[in-house]
Design a protein around this motif. Structure first.
Motif, PDB file in Angstrom:
ATOM      1  N   LYS A 180      94.865  68.853   2.314  1.00  0.00           N
ATOM      2  CA  LYS A 180      94.027  68.183   3.322  1.00  0.00           C
ATOM      3  C   LYS A 180      93.988  68.989   4.623  1.00  0.00           C
ATOM      4  O   LYS A 180      92.937  69.125   5.252  1.00  0.00           O
ATOM      5  CB  LYS A 180      94.576  66.783   3.602  1.00  0.00           C
ATOM      6  CG  LYS A 180      93.802  66.021   4.676  1.00  0.00           C
ATOM      7  CD  LYS A 180      94.353  64.622   4.860  1.00  0.00           C
ATOM      8  CE  LYS A 180      93.716  63.921   6.055  1.00  0.00           C
ATOM      9  NZ  LYS A 180      92.252  63.797   5.923  1.00  0.00           N
ATOM     10  N   LYS A 183      92.375  72.725   3.660  1.00  0.00           N
ATOM     11  CA  LYS A 183      91.033  72.661   3.069  1.00  0.00           C
ATOM     12  C   LYS A 183      90.439  71.284   3.349  1.00  0.00           C
ATOM     13  O   LYS A 183      90.357  70.427   2.458  1.00  0.00           O
ATOM     14  CB  LYS A 183      91.101  72.939   1.567  1.00  0.00           C
ATOM     15  CG  LYS A 183      91.466  74.374   1.221  1.00  0.00           C
ATOM     16  CD  LYS A 183      91.408  74.611  -0.267  1.00  0.00           C
ATOM     17  CE  LYS A 183      91.548  76.098  -0.573  1.00  0.00           C
ATOM     18  NZ  LYS A 183      90.384  76.910  -0.125  1.00  0.00           N
ATOM     19  N   PRO A 184      90.040  71.039   4.572  1.00  0.00           N
ATOM     20  CA  PRO A 184      89.580  69.713   4.966  1.00  0.00           C
ATOM     21  C   PRO A 184      88.333  69.230   4.229  1.00  0.00           C
ATOM     22  O   PRO A 184      88.062  68.013   4.211  1.00  0.00           O
ATOM     23  CB  PRO A 184      89.304  69.868   6.471  1.00  0.00           C
ATOM     24  CG  PRO A 184      89.142  71.340   6.690  1.00  0.00           C
ATOM     25  CD  PRO A 184      90.026  71.995   5.691  1.00  0.00           C
ATOM     26  N   ASP A 185      87.590  70.113   3.613  1.00  0.00           N
ATOM     27  CA  ASP A 185      86.396  69.699   2.868  1.00  0.00           C
ATOM     28  C   ASP A 185      86.713  69.325   1.419  1.00  0.00           C
ATOM     29  O   ASP A 185      85.817  68.923   0.669  1.00  0.00           O
ATOM     30  CB  ASP A 185      85.352  70.824   2.876  1.00  0.00           C
ATOM     31  CG  ASP A 185      84.792  71.072   4.272  1.00  0.00           C
ATOM     32  OD1 ASP A 185      84.775  70.120   5.069  1.00  0.00           O
ATOM     33  OD2 ASP A 185      84.392  72.217   4.543  1.00  0.00           O
ATOM     34  N   MET A 186      87.969  69.483   1.030  1.00  0.00           N
ATOM     35  CA  MET A 186      88.357  69.184  -0.352  1.00  0.00           C
ATOM     36  C   MET A 186      89.135  67.865  -0.401  1.00  0.00           C
ATOM     37  O   MET A 186      90.032  67.624   0.417  1.00  0.00           O
ATOM     38  CB  MET A 186      89.205  70.331  -0.912  1.00  0.00           C
ATOM     39  CG  MET A 186      89.715  70.101  -2.336  1.00  0.00           C
ATOM     40  SD  MET A 186      90.552  71.571  -3.025  1.00  0.00           S
ATOM     41  CE  MET A 186      89.130  72.493  -3.629  1.00  0.00           C
ATOM     42  N   ILE A 187      88.785  67.006  -1.349  1.00  0.00           N
ATOM     43  CA  ILE A 187      89.505  65.742  -1.551  1.00  0.00           C
ATOM     44  C   ILE A 187      90.804  66.064  -2.286  1.00  0.00           C
ATOM     45  O   ILE A 187      90.776  66.630  -3.391  1.00  0.00           O
ATOM     46  CB  ILE A 187      88.659  64.755  -2.374  1.00  0.00           C
ATOM     47  CG1 ILE A 187      87.370  64.416  -1.632  1.00  0.00           C
ATOM     48  CG2 ILE A 187      89.453  63.487  -2.681  1.00  0.00           C
ATOM     49  CD1 ILE A 187      86.362  63.657  -2.473  1.00  0.00           C
ATOM     50  N   ASP A 243      90.742  59.949  -2.608  1.00  0.00           N
ATOM     51  CA  ASP A 243      89.287  59.823  -2.483  1.00  0.00           C
ATOM     52  C   ASP A 243      88.913  58.484  -1.828  1.00  0.00           C
ATOM     53  O   ASP A 243      89.292  57.412  -2.326  1.00  0.00           O
ATOM     54  CB  ASP A 243      88.671  59.900  -3.888  1.00  0.00           C
ATOM     55  CG  ASP A 243      87.162  60.035  -3.861  1.00  0.00           C
ATOM     56  OD1 ASP A 243      86.543  59.751  -2.823  1.00  0.00           O
ATOM     57  OD2 ASP A 243      86.602  60.414  -4.912  1.00  0.00           O
ATOM     58  N   LYS A 257      82.786  65.353  -9.199  1.00  0.00           N
ATOM     59  CA  LYS A 257      83.398  65.875  -7.975  1.00  0.00           C
ATOM     60  C   LYS A 257      84.382  66.998  -8.302  1.00  0.00           C
ATOM     61  O   LYS A 257      84.439  68.019  -7.606  1.00  0.00           O
ATOM     62  CB  LYS A 257      84.114  64.756  -7.220  1.00  0.00           C
ATOM     63  CG  LYS A 257      83.185  63.710  -6.615  1.00  0.00           C
ATOM     64  CD  LYS A 257      83.983  62.592  -5.952  1.00  0.00           C
ATOM     65  CE  LYS A 257      83.066  61.515  -5.403  1.00  0.00           C
ATOM     66  NZ  LYS A 257      83.823  60.397  -4.771  1.00  0.00           N
ATOM     67  N   LYS A 262      84.958  69.993  -5.404  1.00  0.00           N
ATOM     68  CA  LYS A 262      85.218  69.167  -4.219  1.00  0.00           C
ATOM     69  C   LYS A 262      86.557  68.451  -4.266  1.00  0.00           C
ATOM     70  O   LYS A 262      87.003  67.900  -3.261  1.00  0.00           O
ATOM     71  CB  LYS A 262      84.105  68.140  -4.050  1.00  0.00           C
ATOM     72  CG  LYS A 262      82.728  68.733  -3.780  1.00  0.00           C
ATOM     73  CD  LYS A 262      81.679  67.644  -3.676  1.00  0.00           C
ATOM     74  CE  LYS A 262      80.300  68.238  -3.422  1.00  0.00           C
ATOM     75  NZ  LYS A 262      79.245  67.173  -3.373  1.00  0.00           N
TER      76      LYS A 262
END
Length: 485
Positions: A180, A183-187, A243, A257, A262
């Motif tokens: 998190k 890689k803030p764009d990855m769940i 998520d 996803k 993602k």
């Protein structure tokens, strides 16, 4: 003028016998067989069906139960006296018909004409085909005890961030936190309308829905460890590590996803991974995956449920017109050479054997000729088929990799559910489905914050009033009696 024709016919019959080992006999009746539903399959026009007829000399007319309400259809067929010779049915259906006194006892027929069946199936398994001391069904366990479930994780992301595969709940949370942050764009973790993960619950010291505690059987709802697990998952969600669409995700959403890159990790199993992993690699060619083993609890213990269950039961209804031939037919299918031919085909053409017991399919001919072989089985060689069956897991490269990875340390992690061989108890059959939905709904609401975990006692009280206590009492009584035997 007739002599050449007669000679030609005789020659043809001898040739058939030489090639197949069995000459089809017009004196043998056509057997009527009813089995379970499978989409996009015609059991009367399948290569396995032809192989069975070729080797046994018996012709069969196959029918399938419907996908919806199969029990209702089965009851109607039996009540109307439809003369099926063989029923390939679920354990619950078998017990239902046995209680209705609708099935034929098989002990005498097996004693005279079931030598292969008796030799191939273990006594412990035969017990599951008995009712009130008599054998009414030929039981078939799942092909091989195996660990099925895991968590699928991006190994390339772990490598990029310098992280190891987590082995405890604390390490799992730390890995998600790092993903998190970096890689803030990855769940970090996604799931679909269910947060019960067999890989994760191991880290809290329980492994099943029904667990043994001090000689008793206890449902997870009464375990303090289960409450700790709910609190842990609630904490992950509050931190944004799960998520945010958890409550509305379907499996297709979760898989999309993950495939798009993602999502860092998802619950999976070796069968689902055969689809999830190739989809990810197609979209993210540089991706790599790993399979998380069951997490260790505070005492360093880790276990996970291994599949060991009664797959189906084959029975002969009292309305059968050819019960003796039905037993002879099923016994012939378990002739050692015939069994290999029916399940795998011909060595060198559809499969190979290396190192004595390493069975590998030859693709795509294996799937073309034996894709549906499992449907036709009435019993298995419980010793040899455990290895033979692995050929089916290797039809797909990723399926084989996932199966092997998840089961690499089977002896270390596998645990058999204490209720794996429990018969269907009336309160369980009556309440289990509704109670499972109520528990699943509560879990999601508690994790996303719609329900407070402080209200768990209130939920549990209502759950037990709605049939949960009746179910707990019935399972407890069965378990005490089973242990006493």
């Amino acid at each position: 003028m007739r002599k050449p024709k007669i000679l030609a016919l005789a020659l043809a019959m001898l040739l058939t016998l030489a090639l197949t080992g069995t000459a089809f006999s017009e004196d043998r009746p056509v057997l009527k067989v009813l089995g379970g539903f499978v989409a996009n399959m015609d059991p009367n026009n399948d290569p396995t069906q032809a192989a069975i007829e070729e080797r046994t000399g018996y012709r069969c007319e196959y029918a399938m139960l419907p996908q919806d309400n199969p029990e209702q259809k089965l009851n109607m067929e039996i009540a109307s006296g439809t003369p099926y010779d063989i029923l390939m049915i679920s354990p619950d259906m078998f017990r239902m018909l046995a209680k209705q006194n609708a099935l034929l006892p098989l002990d005498d027929l097996l004693a005279t004409d079931g030598a292969n069946l008796l030799a191939s199936i273990g006594e412990e398994t035969w017990e599951l085909g008995r009712f009130e001391g008599k054998t009414y069904g030929i039981p078939m366990m799942n092909e091989r005890p195996n660990i099925e479930n895991t968590i699928l994780m991006r190994q390339d992301v772990l490598d990029e961030l310098g992280l190891a595969v987590p082995t405890t709940p604390e390490e799992f949370r730390d890995v998600l936190r790092a993903v998190k942050e970096k890689k803030p764009d990855m769940i970090p973790y996604s799931a679909h309308t269910n947060i019960y993960s067999e890989t994760l619950i191991s880290g809290f010291g329980f492994y099943f829905n029904w667990n043994e505690r001090d000689g008793r059987i206890v449902n997870r709802v009464d375990l303090p460890e289960y409450r700790e697990y709910l609190s842990y998952m609630r904490g992950l969600y509050e931190e944004g590590l799960i998520d945010p669409d958890l409550a509305i995700n379907k499996s297709v959403n979760m898989n999309e996803k993950f495939a798009s890159g993602k999502v860092f990790s998802i619950p999976s199993n070796w069968n689902d991974a055969s689809i999830q992993v190739p989809a990810l690699y197609a979209n993210v060619p540089e991706a790599k995956v790993t399979y998380v083993l069951p997490l260790k609890d505070e005492n360093g213990e880790a276990k996970i449920r291994a599949n060991r269950y009664l797959n189906k039961v084959t029975a002969i209804p009292k309305s059968a017109e050819h019960p003796l031939d039905a037993v002879k037919f099923m016994n012939a299918k378990l002739d050692p050479e015939t069994f290999v031919y029916i399940t795998l085909g011909t060595e060198g053409e559809t499969f190979t054997v290396t190192d004595g017991d390493q069975y590998e399919p030859i693709m795509p001919i294996f799937s073309e000729l034996r894709n549906n072989a499992w449907w036709y089985l009435n019993g298995i060689d419980e010793v040899k088929y455990a290895d033979m069956w692995l050929a089916r897991t290797r039809r797909n490269a990723e399926l084989g990799k996932a199966f092997d990875a998840i089961n690499a340390e089977y002896d270390r992690y596998a645990a058999i559910d204490p209720t794996a061989k429990m018969p269907t108890l009336d309160p369980v059959a009556k309440y289990q489905q509704a109670l499972k939905k109520a528990l699943d709904d509560y879990e999601i609401k508690a994790v996303v914050g719609v329900e407070s975990l402080d209200n768990y006692d209130s939920f549990l009280g209502q759950w037990k009033k709605d049939g949960g206590q009746d179910m707990i009492d019935a399972v407890g009584e069965w378990y005490a009696e089973d242990k006493a035997e």
